[in-house]
Motif scaffolding. Structure first.
Motif, short mmCIF file in Angstrom:
data_model
loop_
_atom_site.label_atom_id
_atom_site.label_comp_id
_atom_site.label_asym_id
_atom_site.label_seq_id
_atom_site.Cartn_x
_atom_site.Cartn_y
_atom_site.Cartn_z
N GLN A 165 0.87 -1.17 0.00
CA GLN A 165 0.00 0.00 0.00
C GLN A 165 0.90 1.23 0.00
O GLN A 165 1.85 1.31 0.79
CB GLN A 165 -0.95 0.04 1.20
CG GLN A 165 -1.84 1.28 1.20
CD GLN A 165 -3.16 1.06 1.91
OE1 GLN A 165 -3.96 0.22 1.53
NE2 GLN A 165 -3.40 1.84 2.96
N LEU A 166 0.61 2.17 -0.88
CA LEU A 166 1.48 3.34 -1.10
C LEU A 166 0.73 4.62 -0.80
O LEU A 166 -0.40 4.82 -1.26
CB LEU A 166 1.97 3.34 -2.55
CG LEU A 166 2.74 4.56 -3.04
CD1 LEU A 166 4.06 4.70 -2.29
CD2 LEU A 166 2.98 4.45 -4.54
N LYS A 167 1.36 5.49 -0.04
CA LYS A 167 0.82 6.83 0.24
C LYS A 167 1.84 7.86 -0.19
O LYS A 167 3.05 7.66 -0.02
CB LYS A 167 0.52 7.01 1.73
CG LYS A 167 -0.76 6.38 2.22
CD LYS A 167 -1.01 6.77 3.68
CE LYS A 167 -2.35 6.26 4.19
NZ LYS A 167 -2.61 6.68 5.58
N THR A 168 1.36 8.97 -0.74
CA THR A 168 2.22 10.11 -1.02
C THR A 168 1.72 11.32 -0.25
O THR A 168 0.59 11.32 0.26
CB THR A 168 2.25 10.44 -2.52
OG1 THR A 168 0.91 10.68 -2.97
CG2 THR A 168 2.84 9.28 -3.32
N ASP A 169 2.55 12.33 -0.17
CA ASP A 169 2.17 13.56 0.52
C ASP A 169 1.18 14.32 -0.37
O ASP A 169 1.56 14.90 -1.39
CB ASP A 169 3.41 14.42 0.79
CG ASP A 169 3.12 15.63 1.67
OD1 ASP A 169 1.97 16.12 1.63
OD2 ASP A 169 4.03 16.08 2.38
#
Length: 332
Positions: A79-83
């Protein structure tokens, strides 16, 4: 002159606006991550990562997602999150989090559940199943196929792989103003849902969506799902969610198709059709004839769109998918 240059620069920066990952057909980016740490540690804690997109590099976080894949594969689902405050005009603008289903790197002793488990073909077939569900259902997760270049921070690992990306449930709920229903929402204390009182909940569901949902699961031959009562189970839902719209109606939401026969690709055409026929003969309780007929009519009307989706796929047997669509049209 300096003022003119500044104005032109401002106009150009405003005009450069990347489509989001779910709005473009050619998604690619570089994901730098703590590769060995993700493989060695079996936790689901976020770890520092970075994402290089065509327009901007973004700080991010990545974590492994547990599941059946851990039994068979060395490389986990992610699972990937960015700002989000920095993601404007990039592929990740407006995207809260992305689930990444990617290559497997099969373990040497793995007894795989399907013949193409963990392959690029499986990812493309699941992408088709998800996109087909979006055509047929009012609410569905947005999905994309991407080429991701994975790089470890220490530079020892670098590999480009195909990945299936799909949106986080929070983003879907925000887009459609939905509320997720769970067992805790039911007026039956701590008791598990059973057939007896699930029937009393059927009136809460949008009946047409229930019929469309079951017909779709039959089309892809997916038996790895449950809604209590519909599958005679005391489990409220498996590989499906139930959401409530602003109107107060409930809708089933499918989210896991990789164990379906359409994706697994283990059956001959004749056997596939025969199992579809059996599933159609065992229609679930609580759905009226009119809703069934409308679901079949909806599938017939949307079949050309499904075939168009097939023709856009690469690396799979397009003829097989067209035969499955045509065969199902002959059954309903």
């Amino acid at each position: 002159m300096k003022f003119l240059v500044l104005v032109m620069s401002s106009l150009l920066s405003c005009s450069v606006s990347a489509k989001s990952i779910f709005e473009t057909s050619n998604v690619s980016f570089t994901l730098r991550l703590p590769y060995q740490e993700l493989l060695d540690q079996n936790d689901e804690e976020y770890k520092i990562a970075s994402v290089d997109t065509p327009l901007k590099d973004l700080p991010g976080k990545v974590k492994r997602r547990s599941g059946n894949k851990d039994q068979y594969c060395k490389f986990p689902h992610l699972q990937l999150k960015t700002d989000r405050s920095l993601a404007k005009n990039t592929l990740f603008e407006g995207v809260r989090a992305v689930k990444v289903k990617t290559h497997c790197d099969v373990k040497s002793n793995a007894n795989l559940p399907t013949s193409n488990y963990g392959t690029e073909k499986e990812l493309v077939l699941e992408y088709f199943a998800r996109q087909a569900y979006r055509v047929l259902a009012p609410f569905a997760f947005r999905t994309a196929i991407a080429k991701i270049q994975y790089e470890s921070f220490d530079g020892r690992y670098r590999e480009t792989k195909t990945a299936l990306l799909y949106e986080n449930i929070k983003d879907l709920k925000l887009r459609h103003k939905l509320r997720e229903i769970s067992e805790a929402d039911e007026p039956y204390g701590d008791d598990q849902l059973t057939m007896k009182y699930f029937s009393s909940l059927l009136s809460k569901f949008d009946q047409q969506s229930l019929a469309n949902f079951y017909l779709f699961q039959t089309f892809i031959l997916n038996e790895s799902w449950q809604l209590s009562g519909l599958k005679e189970s005391t489990t409220f839902a498996k590989n499906a969610l139930v959401v409530e719209s602003e109107s107060g109606k409930w809708y089933p939401l499918a989210y896991d198709f990789n164990r379906s026969q359409l994706v697994g690709e283990d059956l001959t055409d004749i056997y596939y059709l025969s199992l579809q026929r059996l599933m159609l003969d065992e229609k679930p309780i609580g759905i009226g004839t009119q809703a069934w007929e409308q679901a079949e009519q909806n599938f017939r009307a949307k079949a050309p769109q499904l075939k168009s989706l097939v023709m856009e796929l690469e690396g799979v047997d397009q003829d097989r998918l067209i035969r499955i669509i045509d065969g199902f049209l002959n059954l309903i």
